[in-house]
Design an enzyme around this catalytic site. Structure first.
Site, PDB file in Angstrom:
ATOM      1  N   SER A 127      -8.279  -6.817  17.215  1.00  0.00           N
ATOM      2  CA  SER A 127      -8.570  -5.485  17.175  1.00  0.00           C
ATOM      3  C   SER A 127      -9.521  -5.231  18.663  1.00  0.00           C
ATOM      4  CB  SER A 127      -9.193  -4.796  16.142  1.00  0.00           C
ATOM      5  OG  SER A 127     -10.190  -3.723  16.123  1.00  0.00           O
TER       6      SER A 127
ATOM      7  N   TYR B 147     -15.981  -5.755  10.087  1.00  0.00           N
ATOM      8  CA  TYR B 147     -14.449  -5.838  10.590  1.00  0.00           C
ATOM      9  C   TYR B 147     -14.226  -6.235  11.868  1.00  0.00           C
ATOM     10  CZ  TYR B 147     -10.063  -3.573  12.313  1.00  0.00           C
ATOM     11  OH  TYR B 147      -8.819  -3.539  12.967  1.00  0.00           O
TER      12      TYR B 147
ATOM     13  N   ALA C  24     -16.330  -8.556  13.373  1.00  0.00           N
ATOM     14  CA  ALA C  24     -16.438 -10.032  13.222  1.00  0.00           C
ATOM     15  C   ALA C  24     -15.370 -10.751  12.594  1.00  0.00           C
ATOM     16  CB  ALA C  24     -17.741 -10.236  12.585  1.00  0.00           C
TER      17      ALA C  24
ATOM     18  N   LYS D 191     -12.022  -9.723  13.187  1.00  0.00           N
ATOM     19  CA  LYS D 191     -11.021  -9.553  14.007  1.00  0.00           C
ATOM     20  C   LYS D 191     -11.468 -10.485  15.155  1.00  0.00           C
ATOM     21  CE  LYS D 191      -8.076  -7.113  12.104  1.00  0.00           C
ATOM     22  NZ  LYS D 191      -6.779  -7.547  11.599  1.00  0.00           N
TER      23      LYS D 191
END
Length: 263
Positions: free
Chosen positions: A148, A171, A173, A175
């Site tokens: 991401s 999220y 962290a 990705k």
């Protein structure tokens, strides 16, 4: 000359394949000749993609909970029994906790922190570990992980405000960990003839959903191209990495973000 982008004869598993981006990828992979197993929890979307019968010659779906090793094992075994091999694993599925109004770092519980990390990177870890024995049967394989833009840069608080679309710290962290796991796996799986790369999407909100118009405008303004992505615009990068056109690539990350992370 051989069509480098052909996926004829390749069996591909797509976790999260019934989702907003996943369903576009599945259609593209099938169009390029692949046999595709959709592994997802969304029953309605399964039926929309595959039909109520659940399976065809080159497209099949199975309910799979990527938080469960047992469910992943069952899904991979059924894929192997149907087509006799697995060539490509696409780790697209994710789940999380702490989105929207609960996204503040100072409000996040230990449980939500752990769930979000597991949903972002634990999913890819479990699926990668479990697919190895099938790749070894082929003497090789190919993994495509989904990162991401928020694994590369921070969300800009200025565009989120009170939109309710806020992205949580766990999220991003997780990705970022996916991108590192991609490099690690590329280095440690090369001796087994396994390539591992990643795709990093930028802003691809479901504009047919409940995304506020004002927030969508702010999101669009963050990209060099001045707009958000359309689902079909992620397909080319995935087909490229799944095909022989990328045969000399491993440990790489393809960013598809309209220029978001370039400035």
């Amino acid at each position: 000359m051989k069509n480098l982008f052909s996926l004829d004869g390749k069996v591909i598993v797509v976790t999260g394949g019934a989702g907003y981006l996943g369903s576009a990828m599945v259609k593209g992979l099938v169009e390029f000749g692949a046999c595709v197993m959709i592994a997802d929890m969304n029953i309605k979307s399964h039926e929309e993609l595959v039909g109520s019968e659940g399976c065809g010659d080159r497209l099949c779906s199975i309910l799979c909970d990527v938080s469960s090793t047992a469910s992943i094992r069952e899904m991979l075994q059924e894929t192997f029994e149907k087509w006799g091999r697995i060539d490509v694993l696409i780790n697209c599925a994710t789940y999380g906790a702490g989105y929207g109004s609960a996204a503040g770092l100072w409000d996040m519980s230990d449980a939500d922190w752990q769930k979000g990390l597991d949903g972002a990177v634990g999913t890819a870890f479990r699926c990668t570990r479990e697919v190895m024995k099938y790749f070894d049967k082929n003497s090789g394989g190919n993994i495509i992980n989904f990162g991401s833009m928020y694994g590369m840069v921070s969300p800009d608080p200025g565009i989120y405000g009170s939109s309710g679309q806020n992205n949580p710290v766990n999220y991003g962290a997780g990705k970022a960990a996916v991108l590192q796991m991609t490099r690690y796996c590329a280095a440690h799986m090369a001796s087994r003839n396994i390539r591992v790369n990643s795709v990093t999407p930028g802003p691809f909100p479901n504009v047919g959903g409940s995304v506020p118009g004002e927030f969508l405008d702010k999101l669009s303004s963050k990209t060099i191209l001045g707009r958000v992505g359309r689902p079909e615009e992620i397909v080319g990068a995935v087909v490229f990495l799944a095909s022989d056109a990328s045969s000399f690539m491993t440990g790489s990350n393809i960013v598809v973000d309209g220029g978001w992370t370039a400035w």
